[in-house]
Scaffold this active site. Structure first.
Site, short mmCIF file in Angstrom:
data_model
loop_
_atom_site.label_atom_id
_atom_site.label_comp_id
_atom_site.label_asym_id
_atom_site.label_seq_id
_atom_site.Cartn_x
_atom_site.Cartn_y
_atom_site.Cartn_z
N LYS A 1 0.83 -1.04 0.03
CA LYS A 1 0.07 -0.02 -0.11
C LYS A 1 1.02 1.33 0.04
O LYS A 1 2.13 1.27 0.33
CB LYS A 1 -0.85 -0.03 1.15
CG LYS A 1 -0.29 0.14 2.41
CD LYS A 1 -0.96 0.74 3.56
CE LYS A 1 -0.56 2.19 4.02
NZ LYS A 1 0.61 2.19 4.99
N HIS B 1 -5.66 0.58 5.96
CA HIS B 1 -6.04 -0.12 7.16
C HIS B 1 -7.31 -0.18 8.04
O HIS B 1 -8.03 -0.93 8.21
CB HIS B 1 -4.94 0.11 8.09
CG HIS B 1 -3.50 0.05 7.72
ND1 HIS B 1 -3.25 -0.97 6.78
CD2 HIS B 1 -2.46 0.82 7.89
CE1 HIS B 1 -1.78 -0.94 6.42
NE2 HIS B 1 -1.32 -0.10 7.13
C1 BG6 Z 1 1.92 1.34 8.25
C2 BG6 Z 1 1.91 2.78 8.17
O1 BG6 Z 1 1.24 0.83 7.20
O2 BG6 Z 1 1.37 0.92 9.42
C3 BG6 Z 1 2.68 3.22 9.17
O3 BG6 Z 1 2.65 3.26 6.81
C4 BG6 Z 1 2.01 3.00 10.50
O4 BG6 Z 1 2.51 4.87 9.35
C5 BG6 Z 1 1.71 1.41 10.52
O5 BG6 Z 1 2.76 3.42 11.63
C6 BG6 Z 1 0.84 0.91 11.85
O6 BG6 Z 1 0.99 -0.45 11.90
P1 BG6 Z 1 1.51 -1.32 13.14
O7 BG6 Z 1 0.51 -2.16 13.36
O8 BG6 Z 1 2.71 -2.21 12.28
O9 BG6 Z 1 2.30 -0.76 14.14
#
Ligand code: BG6
Length: 492
Positions: A153, A245
């Site tokens: 993404k 997400h």
């Molecule tokens: C990513 C975003 O896809 O997901 C980030 O680009 C974000 O900005 C992250 O911090 C959050 O996901 P996790 O669950 O891996 O902390």
């Protein structure tokens, strides 16, 4: 453009019947020297290998950096270091190769494909514009039978770009072999929404506009930009978190019950509900908010203002916090606001989906002290399920006390990227975002993005380490079915 999608796997990779052996596969990572590969993809691969989930996997990295095999192996070993050092983990780290290439050139891509053994999984760990060019170049040379394409993404930069990319990919492999990654779909608590909703009779009958006042999906992080300006400054919180997400989480929370948990049924149900999703009242001014952090302190650490971070162009006005309120126009959900919010550099992390139930139809006179509605809270880190309930208090039995019933999930057996990759290697698109859904998610956020770009909604500010700007769209008390939510009633 010449298209030869029927390029075959090298003869050496075929068994006697001419088929490519399924037990040998190569994960070819385009963008191997990038941050995403090191931070998320490689640890995901290591977790999967350590769990015995990818026997026979080879890894080939490719990037524009002038690295040799040893430099790349060192990068792989570092990213693998947190995983259990099972034999497969060590083998892959030892044998992996790095090939320097410009993946927008067909000849370079051909060289990369020739270096792969068995069935090929091409992982585009690249920015959208480069992914689009690389897909175009691949379409010129074709890919071996059975190839899967994995795309990070954001998928495209808007609905039109996503549609163009979809068309290009459809010329390369069937849709079921295109894996648009959303690692939230690999999180155990996100997947547990399925069990929570469809493996018992407790909640599902209540999940409708008859009993639910509003649904919030919140992902507040204390992390700031983390040196990701190159990507983030062009994306912002809306594209980075909400278009991808959080809309996937909304899809799982709001979809109808699938008869089976399969790629076809699950993705159909999700697509159906997202097609019915739009901005609340179609009103950008009252149903969206954006803000960006100024200098401050988070967890005792000083953060510069977002606008002063290296690589940021302040004139772009990129938001680090986004809020939108959405309507899901279905029989089940009409009138229930879905409020999505994500922000960076906030005082505390808050990562959860909250289903807030309506007030009881009638609170018997004599039961005192009703303060807040019942809530089901699904935490995405810590992975925990909480049910906030009103009951009679232990002291005065006629005064209501809130209690919380909770269950800890703990981390899943695989990290989210490992979970998603397992499905890719198993050739199962269930955890991937389908092409039509990727376009639909852009369609949902586009009116907001356009209005923000045109200055139609002010860019607010909040100090890093604060709770964000005042008057969040999530602060208003939720509407009861059939009533106007005060948040919207007060809006101009
Ligand atoms: C990513 C975003 O896809 O997901 C980030 O680009 C974000 O900005 C992250 O911090 C959050 O996901 P996790 O669950 O891996 O902390």
């Amino acid at each position: 453009m010449a298209i030869q999608p029927e390029v075959r796997a090298p003869q050496s990779d075929r068994d006697e019947s001419g088929a490519v052996p399924v037990d040998e596969q190569t994960l070819l990572v385009l963008g191997a020297s990038g941050d995403l590969t090191a931070r998320l993809l490689l640890p995901g691969i290591a977790g999967l290998l350590a769990a015995g989930g990818a026997p026979g996997l080879s890894l080939v990295g490719s990037g524009t950096d002038d690295w040799d095999d040893e430099h790349w192996r060192e990068r792989v070993r570092t990213s693998f270091s947190a995983a259990d050092q099972a034999e497969d983990v060590q083998r892959v780290a030892r044998e992996t190769r790095y090939l320097r290439a410009d993946v927008t050139r067909p000849d370079d891509l051909r060289r990369l494909l020739d270096a792969c053994r068995g069935r090929v999984v091409v992982y585009f760990a690249l920015p959208p514009a480069v992914t689009a060019k690389a897909s175009g170049a691949l379409a010129e040379i074709g890919v071996p039978d059975g190839t899967r394409l994995v795309l990070e993404k954001p998928f495209g930069t808007d609905a039109a770009a996503a549609a163009r990319l979809n068309e290009l990919l459809a010329r390369l492999v069937p849709e079921d072999r295109v894996h648009r990654v959303d690692h939230f779909l690999g999180k155990s608590t996100v997947l547990n929404i399925l069990g929570l909703r469809f493996a018992n009779r407790i909640f599902e009958p209540l999940l409708s506009n008859e009993h639910v006042a509003c649904v919030d999906v919140v992902f507040d992080e204390s992390l700031g930009l983390e040196s990701r300006a190159g990507y983030y400054d062009g994306a912002g919180a809306l594209a980075d978190m909400i278009q991808s997400h959080l809309l996937q989480v909304l899809g799982l929370l709001a979809m109808e019950a699938p008869p089976t948990i399969t790629a076809l049924e699950l993705r159909d149900r999700k697509a159906q509900v997202l097609r019915a999703t739009r901005l609340w009242d179609d009103d950008v001014a009252t149903s969206s908010r954006r803000a960006r952090y100024t200098a401050g302190e988070v967890d005792g650490k000083r953060l510069p203002a977002y606008a002063d971070e290296a690589g940021v162009d302040p004139a772009r006005g990129t938001e680090t916090l986004a809020e939108v309120v959405l309507a899901v126009d279905t029989w089940r959900w009409a009138g229930v606001p879905f409020r999505l919010r994500s922000g960076k550099a906030l005082a505390a992390t808050r990562k959860e989906a909250v289903i807030t139930f309506a007030r009881p139809q009638h609170l018997p006179e004599g039961l005192l002290g009703y303060r807040r509605p019942d809530r089901l809270r699904i935490g995405f880190g810590p992975d925990r399920l909480n049910l906030d309930l009103n009951i009679n208090g232990p002291d005065d039995p006629f005064v209501i006390d809130p209690v919380t019933l909770g269950a800890d999930f703990g981390p899943g057996d695989l990290p989210p990227y490992g979970q998603v990759l397992r499905a890719v290697l198993d050739d199962d698109p269930m955890l991937s975002v389908r092409g039509d859904t990727a376009e639909e998610c852009w369609r949902i956020v586009e009116p907001v993005r356009d209005a923000w770009r045109g200055g139609g909604v002010p860019l607010l500010e909040y100090p890093a380490g604060s709770t964000g700007p005042a008057d969040s769209l999530l602060d208003g008390s939720p509407a009861r079915p059939g009533e106007v939510n005060p948040v919207f009633a007060e809006s101009p």
